[in-house]
Write a protein that holds these residues in place. Structure first.
Motif, PDB file in Angstrom:
ATOM      1  N   LEU A 164       0.829  -1.209   0.000  1.00  0.00           N
ATOM      2  CA  LEU A 164       0.000   0.000   0.000  1.00  0.00           C
ATOM      3  C   LEU A 164       0.864   1.259   0.000  1.00  0.00           C
ATOM      4  CD1 LEU A 164      -2.786  -1.038   2.537  1.00  0.00           C
ATOM      5  CD2 LEU A 164      -3.066  -0.654   0.090  1.00  0.00           C
ATOM      6  N   ALA A 165       1.889   1.262   0.838  1.00  0.00           N
ATOM      7  CA  ALA A 165       2.746   2.449   0.922  1.00  0.00           C
ATOM      8  C   ALA A 165       3.522   2.673  -0.375  1.00  0.00           C
ATOM      9  CB  ALA A 165       3.715   2.298   2.103  1.00  0.00           C
ATOM     10  N   LEU A 166       4.047   1.605  -0.957  1.00  0.00           N
ATOM     11  CA  LEU A 166       4.850   1.742  -2.174  1.00  0.00           C
ATOM     12  C   LEU A 166       4.002   2.119  -3.388  1.00  0.00           C
ATOM     13  CD1 LEU A 166       7.320  -1.252  -1.716  1.00  0.00           C
ATOM     14  CD2 LEU A 166       7.899   1.179  -1.678  1.00  0.00           C
ATOM     15  N   THR A 167       2.821   1.503  -3.521  1.00  0.00           N
ATOM     16  CA  THR A 167       1.981   1.832  -4.677  1.00  0.00           C
ATOM     17  C   THR A 167       1.466   3.269  -4.589  1.00  0.00           C
ATOM     18  OG1 THR A 167       0.063   0.825  -3.557  1.00  0.00           O
ATOM     19  CG2 THR A 167       1.234  -0.515  -5.201  1.00  0.00           C
ATOM     20  N   PHE A 168       1.042   3.688  -3.390  1.00  0.00           N
ATOM     21  CA  PHE A 168       0.525   5.050  -3.262  1.00  0.00           C
ATOM     22  C   PHE A 168       1.648   6.072  -3.346  1.00  0.00           C
ATOM     23  CE2 PHE A 168      -1.722   8.630  -1.235  1.00  0.00           C
ATOM     24  CZ  PHE A 168      -2.877   8.607  -1.995  1.00  0.00           C
ATOM     25  N   GLY A 169       2.807   5.743  -2.779  1.00  0.00           N
ATOM     26  CA  GLY A 169       3.953   6.648  -2.879  1.00  0.00           C
ATOM     27  C   GLY A 169       4.424   6.804  -4.311  1.00  0.00           C
ATOM     28  N   SER A 170       4.487   5.697  -5.048  1.00  0.00           N
ATOM     29  CA  SER A 170       4.884   5.744  -6.455  1.00  0.00           C
ATOM     30  C   SER A 170       3.846   6.469  -7.297  1.00  0.00           C
ATOM     31  CB  SER A 170       5.085   4.318  -6.992  1.00  0.00           C
ATOM     32  OG  SER A 170       6.082   3.640  -6.263  1.00  0.00           O
ATOM     33  N   TYR A 171       2.575   6.272  -6.952  1.00  0.00           N
ATOM     34  CA  TYR A 171       1.493   6.968  -7.650  1.00  0.00           C
ATOM     35  C   TYR A 171       1.655   8.481  -7.509  1.00  0.00           C
ATOM     36  CZ  TYR A 171      -3.210   8.861  -8.391  1.00  0.00           C
ATOM     37  OH  TYR A 171      -4.274   9.616  -8.800  1.00  0.00           O
ATOM     38  N   GLY A 172       1.933   8.933  -6.284  1.00  0.00           N
ATOM     39  CA  GLY A 172       2.128  10.363  -6.054  1.00  0.00           C
ATOM     40  C   GLY A 172       3.305  10.911  -6.830  1.00  0.00           C
ATOM     41  N   LEU A 173       4.383  10.135  -6.877  1.00  0.00           N
ATOM     42  CA  LEU A 173       5.580  10.561  -7.615  1.00  0.00           C
ATOM     43  C   LEU A 173       5.285  10.710  -9.101  1.00  0.00           C
ATOM     44  CD1 LEU A 173       8.692  11.047  -7.716  1.00  0.00           C
ATOM     45  CD2 LEU A 173       8.922   8.573  -8.066  1.00  0.00           C
ATOM     46  N   ILE A 174       4.584   9.740  -9.670  1.00  0.00           N
ATOM     47  CA  ILE A 174       4.296   9.768 -11.103  1.00  0.00           C
ATOM     48  C   ILE A 174       3.308  10.874 -11.446  1.00  0.00           C
ATOM     49  CG2 ILE A 174       3.211   8.463 -12.980  1.00  0.00           C
ATOM     50  CD1 ILE A 174       4.484   5.961 -11.729  1.00  0.00           C
ATOM     51  N   ARG A 175       2.311  11.093 -10.571  1.00  0.00           N
ATOM     52  CA  ARG A 175       1.331  12.140 -10.836  1.00  0.00           C
ATOM     53  C   ARG A 175       1.974  13.524 -10.882  1.00  0.00           C
ATOM     54  NH1 ARG A 175      -4.012  12.358 -10.677  1.00  0.00           N
ATOM     55  NH2 ARG A 175      -3.469  14.403 -11.518  1.00  0.00           N
ATOM     56  N   LYS A 176       3.079  13.691 -10.152  1.00  0.00           N
ATOM     57  CA  LYS A 176       3.777  14.980 -10.167  1.00  0.00           C
ATOM     58  C   LYS A 176       4.334  15.300 -11.550  1.00  0.00           C
ATOM     59  CE  LYS A 176       5.271  15.452  -5.354  1.00  0.00           C
ATOM     60  NZ  LYS A 176       6.430  15.561  -4.435  1.00  0.00           N
ATOM     61  N   THR A 177       4.633  14.268 -12.312  1.00  0.00           N
ATOM     62  CA  THR A 177       5.217  14.475 -13.646  1.00  0.00           C
ATOM     63  C   THR A 177       4.164  14.521 -14.741  1.00  0.00           C
ATOM     64  OG1 THR A 177       5.508  12.107 -14.103  1.00  0.00           O
ATOM     65  CG2 THR A 177       7.258  13.218 -12.872  1.00  0.00           C
ATOM     66  N   ALA A 178       2.898  14.307 -14.386  1.00  0.00           N
ATOM     67  CA  ALA A 178       1.840  14.223 -15.401  1.00  0.00           C
ATOM     68  C   ALA A 178       1.377  15.589 -15.887  1.00  0.00           C
ATOM     69  CB  ALA A 178       0.647  13.451 -14.854  1.00  0.00           C
ATOM     70  N   GLN A 179       1.600  16.638 -15.095  1.00  0.00           N
ATOM     71  CA  GLN A 179       1.218  18.006 -15.456  1.00  0.00           C
ATOM     72  C   GLN A 179      -0.274  18.116 -15.790  1.00  0.00           C
ATOM     73  OE1 GLN A 179       3.914  19.020 -18.635  1.00  0.00           O
ATOM     74  NE2 GLN A 179       5.637  19.324 -17.269  1.00  0.00           N
ATOM     75  N   THR A 180      -1.097  17.546 -14.932  1.00  0.00           N
ATOM     76  CA  THR A 180      -2.548  17.656 -15.077  1.00  0.00           C
ATOM     77  C   THR A 180      -3.157  18.021 -13.730  1.00  0.00           C
ATOM     78  OG1 THR A 180      -2.884  15.296 -14.608  1.00  0.00           O
ATOM     79  CG2 THR A 180      -2.664  15.944 -16.923  1.00  0.00           C
ATOM     80  N   GLY A 181      -4.323  18.675 -13.762  1.00  0.00           N
ATOM     81  CA  GLY A 181      -5.023  19.007 -12.532  1.00  0.00           C
ATOM     82  C   GLY A 181      -5.533  17.760 -11.843  1.00  0.00           C
ATOM     83  N   PRO A 182      -5.832  17.847 -10.542  1.00  0.00           N
ATOM     84  CA  PRO A 182      -6.258  16.653  -9.797  1.00  0.00           C
ATOM     85  C   PRO A 182      -7.539  16.025 -10.334  1.00  0.00           C
ATOM     86  CG  PRO A 182      -6.571  18.658  -8.494  1.00  0.00           C
ATOM     87  CD  PRO A 182      -5.761  19.045  -9.684  1.00  0.00           C
ATOM     88  N   VAL A 183      -8.542  16.838 -10.677  1.00  0.00           N
ATOM     89  CA  VAL A 183      -9.813  16.297 -11.167  1.00  0.00           C
ATOM     90  C   VAL A 183      -9.638  15.719 -12.567  1.00  0.00           C
ATOM     91  CG1 VAL A 183     -12.206  16.821 -11.729  1.00  0.00           C
ATOM     92  CG2 VAL A 183     -11.133  17.918  -9.759  1.00  0.00           C
ATOM     93  N   THR A 184      -8.979  16.483 -13.442  1.00  0.00           N
ATOM     94  CA  THR A 184      -8.757  16.017 -14.815  1.00  0.00           C
ATOM     95  C   THR A 184      -7.918  14.748 -14.825  1.00  0.00           C
ATOM     96  OG1 THR A 184      -8.846  18.291 -15.652  1.00  0.00           O
ATOM     97  CG2 THR A 184      -7.826  16.643 -17.076  1.00  0.00           C
ATOM     98  N   GLY A 185      -6.865  14.742 -14.016  1.00  0.00           N
ATOM     99  CA  GLY A 185      -5.997  13.569 -13.968  1.00  0.00           C
ATOM    100  C   GLY A 185      -6.725  12.333 -13.472  1.00  0.00           C
ATOM    101  N   LEU A 186      -7.506  12.487 -12.399  1.00  0.00           N
ATOM    102  CA  LEU A 186      -8.247  11.341 -11.857  1.00  0.00           C
ATOM    103  C   LEU A 186      -9.291  10.852 -12.855  1.00  0.00           C
ATOM    104  CD1 LEU A 186      -8.797   9.460  -9.466  1.00  0.00           C
ATOM    105  CD2 LEU A 186     -10.406  11.173  -8.590  1.00  0.00           C
ATOM    106  N   PHE A 187      -9.937  11.791 -13.560  1.00  0.00           N
ATOM    107  CA  PHE A 187     -10.945  11.398 -14.548  1.00  0.00           C
ATOM    108  C   PHE A 187     -10.307  10.579 -15.670  1.00  0.00           C
ATOM    109  CE2 PHE A 187     -13.088  12.196 -18.613  1.00  0.00           C
ATOM    110  CZ  PHE A 187     -14.355  11.696 -18.337  1.00  0.00           C
ATOM    111  N   VAL A 188      -9.164  11.024 -16.182  1.00  0.00           N
ATOM    112  CA  VAL A 188      -8.506  10.300 -17.282  1.00  0.00           C
ATOM    113  C   VAL A 188      -8.008   8.949 -16.799  1.00  0.00           C
ATOM    114  CG1 VAL A 188      -6.625  10.338 -18.950  1.00  0.00           C
ATOM    115  CG2 VAL A 188      -7.899  12.435 -18.479  1.00  0.00           C
ATOM    116  N   GLU A 189      -7.461   8.888 -15.589  1.00  0.00           N
ATOM    117  CA  GLU A 189      -7.030   7.599 -15.023  1.00  0.00           C
ATOM    118  C   GLU A 189      -8.207   6.631 -14.937  1.00  0.00           C
ATOM    119  OE1 GLU A 189      -3.521   9.300 -12.018  1.00  0.00           O
ATOM    120  OE2 GLU A 189      -5.538   8.877 -11.290  1.00  0.00           O
ATOM    121  N   THR A 190      -9.324   7.133 -14.424  1.00  0.00           N
ATOM    122  CA  THR A 190     -10.511   6.295 -14.287  1.00  0.00           C
ATOM    123  C   THR A 190     -11.061   5.890 -15.646  1.00  0.00           C
ATOM    124  OG1 THR A 190     -11.015   7.566 -12.289  1.00  0.00           O
ATOM    125  CG2 THR A 190     -12.729   6.107 -13.102  1.00  0.00           C
TER     126      THR A 190
END
Length: 302
Positions: A164-190
């Motif tokens: 849980l810690a590694l997947t969520f930590g890695s997720y946060g790291l990768i999202r920082k490089t995605a250059q998308t807003g939180p809502v837009t990014g979550l919508f596209v991921e979903t």
């Protein structure tokens, strides 16, 4: 006459605090929802969670008129590759979390989210080459000892907590490089995960019949997994724009604390002396880590 009205900044900060409390409080009680949905199975729960989250997020995108941002992301292959990887990590984190609750491992799940801030620091050291000061290094070392003690206490490596810690930590790291807003990014991921989720739901219905969907209560709870996923994330986005990151950092311990209490009170999980000692070490590491963050913030303000 003295003006007792709060200043605009104070008002916005207050709103941010309320949003953060609701965010981490809702995340803390999520095990109650997933525990009630245990008959559905972890994979079906995550599949339904993905579908209903997409429905709610699509409504939010439409109301906020962010469709142009979504189209911009979908047409950018570089960002799409990054978001595809973050979607895999997010769904993996969801699966592991729901499975942990279904199999009576809420205590270990809370342990995973307690060590998550320290794992984030460790990821920054390994992946980004970030240098840490003495207090941060001591906190990470204490966390490593706690993990070893936890392994001794349960008789094996705490894979759920680490996963849980590694997947969520890695997720946060990768999202920082995605250059998308939180809502837009979550919508596209979903959106990327939705075809697989729909395929699994269709396969489950074709194989097992209507199943849990025939139970009105379980069906309602499955639908509620969408708001239970999207609403805290939207509140988090609201809070993070109004509060300092150090303040947000203090709130993040609310969720695993609630999960810890649920595990030992409502779900009846055993808290052995060895496991309690490992939690105590993690709490000590988090105190050091938080004190260091607070001290650094004060230095920056001087």
């Amino acid at each position: 006459m003295t003006d007792t009205q709060p200043s605009p900044d104070q008002s916005e900060t207050r709103k941010g605090v309320i949003a953060a409390l609701f965010t981490y409080g809702l995340w803390g009680v999520l095990p109650l929802l997933f525990h009630a949905l245990e008959p559905a199975g972890a994979v079906l729960i995550v599949a339904e969670r993905t579908v209903w989250s997409l429905v709610l997020l699509a409504l939010v995108i439409a109301l906020s008129r962010n469709a142009k941002d979504v189209v911009a992301v979908l047409s950018d292959w570089r960002r799409m590759r990054v978001i595809a990887l973050s979607a895999i990590l997010l769904v993996g984190n969801w699966l592991l979390y729901v499975w942990a609750i279904a199999t009576g491992q809420v205590l270990e799940a809370s342990f995973g989210y307690f060590i998550n801030p320290l794992v984030n620091v460790a990821i920054g050291m390994v992946v980004l080459g970030e240098r840490q000061n003495r207090l941060q290094s001591i906190a990470i070392a204490i966390a490593c000892v706690a993990i070893l003690i936890q392994a001794v206490g349960v008789g094996n490596i705490p894979f759920v907590a680490l996963g849980l810690a590694l997947t969520f930590g890695s997720y946060g790291l990768i999202r920082k490089t995605a250059q998308t807003g939180p809502v837009t990014g979550l919508f596209v991921e979903t959106l990327l995960a939705a075809p697989f989720a729909l395929a699994y739901v269709a396969h489950d219905v074709a194989t097992n019949g209507v199943g849990v969907h025939a139970d009105p209560t379980l069906l309602l709870l499955l639908i509620l997994t969408g708001p239970a996923t999207a609403v805290p994330l939207l509140l988090f986005g609201f809070a993070v724009r109004r509060l300092r990151l150090t303040t947000i950092g203090m709130f993040q311990y609310i969720s695993p604390s609630i999960q810890f209490l649920l595990a030992i009170t409502l779900f009846g999980e055993e808290l052995t002396p060895v496991r309690l000692f490992s939690f105590a070490l993690i709490w000590l590491a988090l105190i050091l880590f938080s004190f260091n963050s607070f001290r650094q913030h004060r230095r920056l303000r001087v």
